[in-house]
Design a protein around this motif. Structure first.
Motif, PDB file in Angstrom:
ATOM      1  N   GLY A   1       0.795  -1.227   0.000  1.00 43.33           N
ATOM      2  CA  GLY A   1       0.000   0.000   0.000  1.00 43.33           C
ATOM      3  C   GLY A   1       0.824   1.272   0.000  1.00 43.33           C
ATOM      4  N   TRP A   2       2.115   1.176   0.281  1.00 42.09           N
ATOM      5  CA  TRP A   2       2.973   2.363   0.259  1.00 42.09           C
ATOM      6  C   TRP A   2       3.294   2.817  -1.157  1.00 42.09           C
ATOM      7  CZ3 TRP A   2       7.135   0.504   4.281  1.00 42.09           C
ATOM      8  CH2 TRP A   2       6.578   0.510   5.558  1.00 42.09           C
ATOM      9  N   ALA A   3       3.094   1.965  -2.143  1.00 41.26           N
ATOM     10  CA  ALA A   3       3.366   2.318  -3.538  1.00 41.26           C
ATOM     11  C   ALA A   3       2.313   3.323  -4.002  1.00 41.26           C
ATOM     12  CB  ALA A   3       3.352   1.074  -4.411  1.00 41.26           C
ATOM     13  N   VAL A   4       2.744   4.558  -4.282  1.00 36.93           N
ATOM     14  CA  VAL A   4       1.800   5.631  -4.591  1.00 36.93           C
ATOM     15  C   VAL A   4       1.568   5.842  -6.084  1.00 36.93           C
ATOM     16  CG1 VAL A   4       2.266   6.862  -2.443  1.00 36.93           C
ATOM     17  CG2 VAL A   4       3.581   7.439  -4.498  1.00 36.93           C
ATOM     18  N   ASP A   5       2.303   5.113  -6.922  1.00 38.04           N
ATOM     19  CA  ASP A   5       2.089   5.229  -8.365  1.00 38.04           C
ATOM     20  C   ASP A   5       2.596   3.952  -9.043  1.00 38.04           C
ATOM     21  OD1 ASP A   5       4.920   5.485  -8.604  1.00 38.04           O
ATOM     22  OD2 ASP A   5       4.810   7.668  -8.670  1.00 38.04           O
ATOM     23  N   ALA A   6       2.398   3.887 -10.355  1.00 39.72           N
ATOM     24  CA  ALA A   6       2.774   2.678 -11.101  1.00 39.72           C
ATOM     25  C   ALA A   6       4.271   2.395 -11.024  1.00 39.72           C
ATOM     26  CB  ALA A   6       2.325   2.801 -12.553  1.00 39.72           C
TER      27      ALA A   6
ATOM     28  N   GLY B   1       7.436  -5.728  -9.982  1.00 34.34           N
ATOM     29  CA  GLY B   1       7.722  -5.991 -11.383  1.00 34.34           C
ATOM     30  C   GLY B   1       6.516  -5.765 -12.286  1.00 34.34           C
ATOM     31  N   GLN B   2       5.367  -5.489 -11.704  1.00 27.98           N
ATOM     32  CA  GLN B   2       4.142  -5.229 -12.469  1.00 27.98           C
ATOM     33  C   GLN B   2       3.930  -3.722 -12.590  1.00 27.98           C
ATOM     34  OE1 GLN B   2       2.180  -7.800 -13.661  1.00 27.98           O
ATOM     35  NE2 GLN B   2       3.685  -9.193 -12.805  1.00 27.98           N
TER      36      GLN B   2
ATOM     37  N   GLU C   1       1.491  -1.501 -12.793  1.00 25.83           N
ATOM     38  CA  GLU C   1       0.061  -1.256 -12.608  1.00 25.83           C
ATOM     39  C   GLU C   1      -0.118  -0.353 -11.396  1.00 25.83           C
ATOM     40  OE1 GLU C   1      -2.580  -4.670 -12.650  1.00 25.83           O
ATOM     41  OE2 GLU C   1      -0.964  -5.878 -13.470  1.00 25.83           O
ATOM     42  N   TYR C   2      -1.225   0.348 -11.365  1.00 24.62           N
ATOM     43  CA  TYR C   2      -1.570   1.119 -10.181  1.00 24.62           C
ATOM     44  C   TYR C   2      -3.088   1.200 -10.124  1.00 24.62           C
ATOM     45  CZ  TYR C   2      -1.891   4.637  -6.614  1.00 24.62           C
ATOM     46  OH  TYR C   2      -2.192   5.287  -5.459  1.00 24.62           O
ATOM     47  N   PRO C   3      -3.679   0.993  -8.973  1.00 26.71           N
ATOM     48  CA  PRO C   3      -3.014   0.680  -7.714  1.00 26.71           C
ATOM     49  C   PRO C   3      -2.450  -0.734  -7.722  1.00 26.71           C
ATOM     50  CG  PRO C   3      -5.393   0.564  -7.426  1.00 26.71           C
ATOM     51  CD  PRO C   3      -5.142   1.044  -8.838  1.00 26.71           C
ATOM     52  N   PHE C   4      -1.751  -1.053  -6.652  1.00 23.61           N
ATOM     53  CA  PHE C   4      -1.108  -2.362  -6.520  1.00 23.61           C
ATOM     54  C   PHE C   4      -2.176  -3.433  -6.734  1.00 23.61           C
ATOM     55  CE2 PHE C   4       2.989  -3.889  -4.877  1.00 23.61           C
ATOM     56  CZ  PHE C   4       2.763  -5.247  -4.870  1.00 23.61           C
ATOM     57  N   PRO C   5      -1.979  -4.359  -7.685  1.00 25.66           N
ATOM     58  CA  PRO C   5      -3.001  -5.377  -7.971  1.00 25.66           C
ATOM     59  C   PRO C   5      -3.326  -6.230  -6.744  1.00 25.66           C
ATOM     60  CG  PRO C   5      -1.297  -5.359  -9.655  1.00 25.66           C
ATOM     61  CD  PRO C   5      -0.811  -4.478  -8.545  1.00 25.66           C
ATOM     62  N   GLU C   6      -4.586  -6.355  -6.441  1.00 20.87           N
ATOM     63  CA  GLU C   6      -5.032  -7.113  -5.255  1.00 20.87           C
ATOM     64  C   GLU C   6      -4.464  -8.527  -5.232  1.00 20.87           C
ATOM     65  OE1 GLU C   6      -6.723  -6.409  -2.438  1.00 20.87           O
ATOM     66  OE2 GLU C   6      -6.686  -4.313  -3.061  1.00 20.87           O
ATOM     67  N   GLU C   7      -4.441  -9.180  -6.400  1.00 19.12           N
ATOM     68  CA  GLU C   7      -3.977 -10.568  -6.436  1.00 19.12           C
ATOM     69  C   GLU C   7      -2.484 -10.698  -6.137  1.00 19.12           C
ATOM     70  OE1 GLU C   7      -3.808  -8.991 -10.673  1.00 19.12           O
ATOM     71  OE2 GLU C   7      -5.248  -8.890  -9.037  1.00 19.12           O
ATOM     72  N   LEU C   8      -1.742  -9.584  -6.204  1.00 19.16           N
ATOM     73  CA  LEU C   8      -0.311  -9.634  -5.922  1.00 19.16           C
ATOM     74  C   LEU C   8       0.036  -9.261  -4.484  1.00 19.16           C
ATOM     75  CD1 LEU C   8       1.335  -8.003  -9.067  1.00 19.16           C
ATOM     76  CD2 LEU C   8       1.384 -10.391  -8.381  1.00 19.16           C
ATOM     77  N   LYS C   9      -0.889  -8.638  -3.777  1.00 21.86           N
ATOM     78  CA  LYS C   9      -0.554  -8.108  -2.457  1.00 21.86           C
ATOM     79  C   LYS C   9      -0.027  -9.163  -1.498  1.00 21.86           C
ATOM     80  CE  LYS C   9      -3.168  -3.873  -2.381  1.00 21.86           C
ATOM     81  NZ  LYS C   9      -4.226  -3.098  -1.752  1.00 21.86           N
ATOM     82  N   ALA C  10      -0.537 -10.346  -1.562  1.00 20.65           N
ATOM     83  CA  ALA C  10      -0.083 -11.394  -0.647  1.00 20.65           C
ATOM     84  C   ALA C  10       1.106 -12.178  -1.204  1.00 20.65           C
ATOM     85  CB  ALA C  10      -1.232 -12.346  -0.333  1.00 20.65           C
TER      86      ALA C  10
END
Length: 172
Positions: free
Chosen positions: A16-21, A29-30, A32-41
Motif C-alpha cells: 500500500g505504500w506504492a503511490v504510483d505505477a 515488477g508489475q 500497474e496502479y493501484p497495486f493489484p489485489e492478487e499480488l498483495k499477498a
C-alpha cells in the motif's frame, strides 16, 4: 529506529505504500496502479539470497528494503527500498539505508551496489549521504543492457565511522 526481519503479515501494508505505477513496478515488477489485489499477498518471491527488512519507529513500520546476495558476482545489492508515504521527507530513507548497510557489508562480499531511477533525485541525494557513488558510465551502460529501463547504478564507497561501529567484530 530499529531494523527487523520482514514477515509476510506486513505485505499488504508495504504494498500500500506504492503511490504510483513506478513504485508498484519497483516492488512487484508489475507496472500497474493501484497495486493489484492478487499480488498483495505474493509480491515477495521467496529466495534464500534475498533478505527483506522493515524499519520500525517504535511499533510502526516506516520503511522496507531488501539485501540481495550474489555469490556468482561476489556482490550485494540493496533493493526495493520504499518508505511509508505518510513519513516521507523526514529522513526515514536515510535511516533505512544506514540500517540496511550493516547486514549488507557484514555478508562479506566484495562490493555493495544499488540501482535507482535517474529522476529520483531525493533517493540519489540520500544514497550519496550514506556513502554511495556512481559507477563509471561505461559500466552503467553495460549493466543497463536488458534492464526494463536505464537505471543509475551506484556503488558503496566505504565504511564511514557510523557504519564501522555497527558491524560485528571481525566483519570485513
Amino acid at each position: 529506529m530499529e531494523l527487523r526481519g520482514f514477515s509476510d503479515e506486513y505485505a499488504v501494508l508495504v504494498a500500500g505504500w506504492a503511490v504510483d505505477a513506478k513504485e508498484v513496478a519497483l516492488l512487484s515488477g508489475q507496472v500497474e496502479y493501484p497495486f493489484p489485489e492478487e499480488l498483495k499477498a505474493s509480491w515477495r518471491k521467496v529466495d534464500p539470497d534475498i533478505h527483506s527488512y522493515l524499519l520500525f519507529d517504535g511499533d510502526r513500520p516506516v520503511g522496507y528494503g531488501e539485501v540481495w546476495l550474489d555469490d556468482e558476482e561476489d556482490e550485494v545489492e540493496l533493493a526495493r527500498i520504499i518508505v511509508d508515504p505518510k513519513v516521507r521527507g523526514r529522513g526515514i530513507g536515510l535511516e533505512l539505508v544506514r540500517a540496511l548497510l550493516p547486514p549488507a557489508v557484514a555478508a562479506g562480499y566484495s562490493e555493495v551496489f544499488l540501482r535507482v531511477r535517474p529522476e529520483n533525485e531525493v533517493a540519489i541525494r540520500t544514497y550519496h549521504r550514506t556513502g554511495f557513488v556512481d559507477v563509471p558510465a561505461a559500466l552503467m551502460d553495460e549493466w543497463n543492457q536488458g534492464q526494463p529501463m536505464a537505471y543509475r547504478w551506484m556503488r558503496y564507497a566505504g565504511e564511514p565511522t557510523w557504519l564501522a561501529e555497527q558491524l560485528p567484530h571481525g566483519s570485513r
